[in-house]
Design an enzyme around this catalytic site. Structure first.
Site, PDB file in Angstrom:
ATOM      1  N   GLU A 149      23.577  28.634  27.530  1.00  0.00           N
ATOM      2  CA  GLU A 149      24.460  27.683  27.890  1.00  0.00           C
ATOM      3  C   GLU A 149      25.391  28.017  28.751  1.00  0.00           C
ATOM      4  O   GLU A 149      26.373  28.925  28.646  1.00  0.00           O
ATOM      5  CB  GLU A 149      24.945  26.905  26.549  1.00  0.00           C
ATOM      6  CG  GLU A 149      24.101  26.484  25.468  1.00  0.00           C
ATOM      7  CD  GLU A 149      24.787  26.083  24.091  1.00  0.00           C
ATOM      8  OE1 GLU A 149      23.924  25.774  23.185  1.00  0.00           O
ATOM      9  OE2 GLU A 149      25.961  25.849  24.063  1.00  0.00           O
ATOM     10  N   GLU A 151      21.431  18.038  28.159  1.00  0.00           N
ATOM     11  CA  GLU A 151      21.874  17.312  26.662  1.00  0.00           C
ATOM     12  C   GLU A 151      23.066  16.452  26.813  1.00  0.00           C
ATOM     13  O   GLU A 151      24.066  16.621  27.391  1.00  0.00           O
ATOM     14  CB  GLU A 151      22.265  18.464  25.681  1.00  0.00           C
ATOM     15  CG  GLU A 151      22.459  18.143  24.238  1.00  0.00           C
ATOM     16  CD  GLU A 151      22.682  18.913  23.215  1.00  0.00           C
ATOM     17  OE1 GLU A 151      23.049  18.476  22.237  1.00  0.00           O
ATOM     18  OE2 GLU A 151      22.581  20.040  23.321  1.00  0.00           O
ATOM     19  N   ASP A 184      20.114  28.074  17.931  1.00  0.00           N
ATOM     20  CA  ASP A 184      21.289  28.122  17.154  1.00  0.00           C
ATOM     21  C   ASP A 184      21.718  26.882  16.330  1.00  0.00           C
ATOM     22  O   ASP A 184      22.404  27.058  15.758  1.00  0.00           O
ATOM     23  CB  ASP A 184      22.187  28.924  18.049  1.00  0.00           C
ATOM     24  CG  ASP A 184      22.854  27.745  19.143  1.00  0.00           C
ATOM     25  OD1 ASP A 184      22.227  26.624  19.237  1.00  0.00           O
ATOM     26  OD2 ASP A 184      23.632  28.321  19.904  1.00  0.00           O
ATOM     27  N   SER A 185      20.958  25.876  16.574  1.00  0.00           N
ATOM     28  CA  SER A 185      21.056  24.755  15.580  1.00  0.00           C
ATOM     29  C   SER A 185      20.933  25.142  14.268  1.00  0.00           C
ATOM     30  O   SER A 185      21.359  24.209  13.412  1.00  0.00           O
ATOM     31  CB  SER A 185      20.316  23.462  16.208  1.00  0.00           C
ATOM     32  OG  SER A 185      18.901  24.022  16.161  1.00  0.00           O
ATOM     33  N   ASP A 240      17.242  31.045  21.622  1.00  0.00           N
ATOM     34  CA  ASP A 240      18.358  30.573  21.952  1.00  0.00           C
ATOM     35  C   ASP A 240      19.318  31.996  21.775  1.00  0.00           C
ATOM     36  O   ASP A 240      19.152  32.764  21.158  1.00  0.00           O
ATOM     37  CB  ASP A 240      19.198  29.733  20.993  1.00  0.00           C
ATOM     38  CG  ASP A 240      19.466  28.258  21.476  1.00  0.00           C
ATOM     39  OD1 ASP A 240      19.511  28.128  22.921  1.00  0.00           O
ATOM     40  OD2 ASP A 240      19.789  27.403  20.822  1.00  0.00           O
ATOM     41  N   LYS A 256      17.343  31.006  26.206  1.00  0.00           N
ATOM     42  CA  LYS A 256      18.014  29.990  26.708  1.00  0.00           C
ATOM     43  C   LYS A 256      19.501  30.240  26.473  1.00  0.00           C
ATOM     44  O   LYS A 256      20.000  30.819  25.437  1.00  0.00           O
ATOM     45  CB  LYS A 256      17.758  28.823  25.571  1.00  0.00           C
ATOM     46  CG  LYS A 256      18.610  27.523  26.292  1.00  0.00           C
ATOM     47  CD  LYS A 256      18.029  26.195  25.571  1.00  0.00           C
ATOM     48  CE  LYS A 256      18.483  26.161  24.301  1.00  0.00           C
ATOM     49  NZ  LYS A 256      19.955  25.801  24.201  1.00  0.00           N
TER      50      LYS A 256
END
Length: 264
Positions: free
Chosen positions: A114, A181, A45-46, A84, A112
């Site tokens: 978070e 991270e 999602d960067s 993501d 993935k």
């Protein structure tokens, strides 16, 4: 050319072989990274920041991740492909299942997410139903407004212990990989040593099992803020494929990340 799987990465961890990951968003770059030997590709999602020009990752949608996952899948043969799950696409277990299915059908090998202990039910549910999960702890960019900015996490003893406990709990719930991270290097090492699943670091020191960077940072084409933990490999090599090889080699040799890319 043998395909990389989560089992491959576990073997790398057991053998002490460092592996590398990069973000990718299209077939051409993904194919180049794959052919040079990158082990893991992340449709991150960067893209909200490096492709779309937003100040954070929050505007990215499941449909956008799925589109770019399909693009990357067409360009690769070897690498493990992770997609993501974007902001608020996994707020409930039911929502998580629907959106994770969309990304797997788009070509991902793994999704993935978070977050920590609040995700345990969803991680277990996905795993039990055949969807592999990569967890993500430390600085989780989707929580940037909770953190008050992109800040190093786990510097005090209580938060460090919480992150370590959450890492163990996520592994127990079924997570097959973990990204950490922007956490202190000693904490990243403690997590890596405590888990049997591979741990991938970004801004987390050199003792994790693998490293991941955003492709735009590796190629020196990011605009605006450049993270301390990144390195422009294109500047030192002058060619994209050579830059990727230099990144792979420096991770394998323990050169990257150096102290200048690490938090204590």
């Amino acid at each position: 050319m043998s395909k990389i799987t989560s089992s491959t990465l576990r073997t790398f961890k057991q053998e002490g072989k460092k592996f590398t990951a990069l973000t990718a968003y299209d077939a051409s770059f993904a194919g180049a990274f794959d052919s040079e030997g990158i082990d893991v590709l992340l449709v991150g999602d960067s893209m909200g920041m490096v492709l779309q020009g937003h100040s954070d990752t929050l505007p990215v949608t499941v449909e956008e991740i799925a589109y770019h996952t399909r693009c990357v899948r067409r360009g690769i043969e070897r690498a493990l492909l992770i997609a993501d799950m974007p902001f608020m696409s996994y707020a409930t277990p039911e929502q998580t299942m629907i959106n994770a299915t969309t990304l797997m059908q788009a070509g991902a090998n793994m999704v993935k997410v978070e977050g920590g202990k609040w995700l345990l039910e969803s991680v277990a549910m996905l795993t039990e139903r055949g969807i592999p999960v990569c967890a993500h702890l430390g600085l989780t960019p989707q929580s940037v407004h909770v953190f008050g900015g992109f800040k190093v996490q786990g510097r005090d003893a209580d938060n460090a212990q919480r992150i370590l406990d959450e890492a163990k709990a996520l592994e127990a719930a079924g997570a097959q990989l973990l990204v950490v991270e922007c956490i202190p290097a000693p904490l990243a090492k403690a997590i890596t040593d405590a888990l049997t699943i591979p741990v991938i670091g970004i801004g987390a020191g050199k003792d994790t099992d693998g490293q991941i960077l955003v492709m735009h940072d590796v190629l020196g084409i990011s605009s605006g803020y450049i993270p301390r933990f990144s390195k422009n490999y294109l500047k030192q090599t002058g060619e994209i494929r050579a830059a990727v090889r230099a990144y792979i080699d420096e991770v394998a040799q323990g050169i990257f990340p150096g102290s200048e890319h690490t938090f204590n």
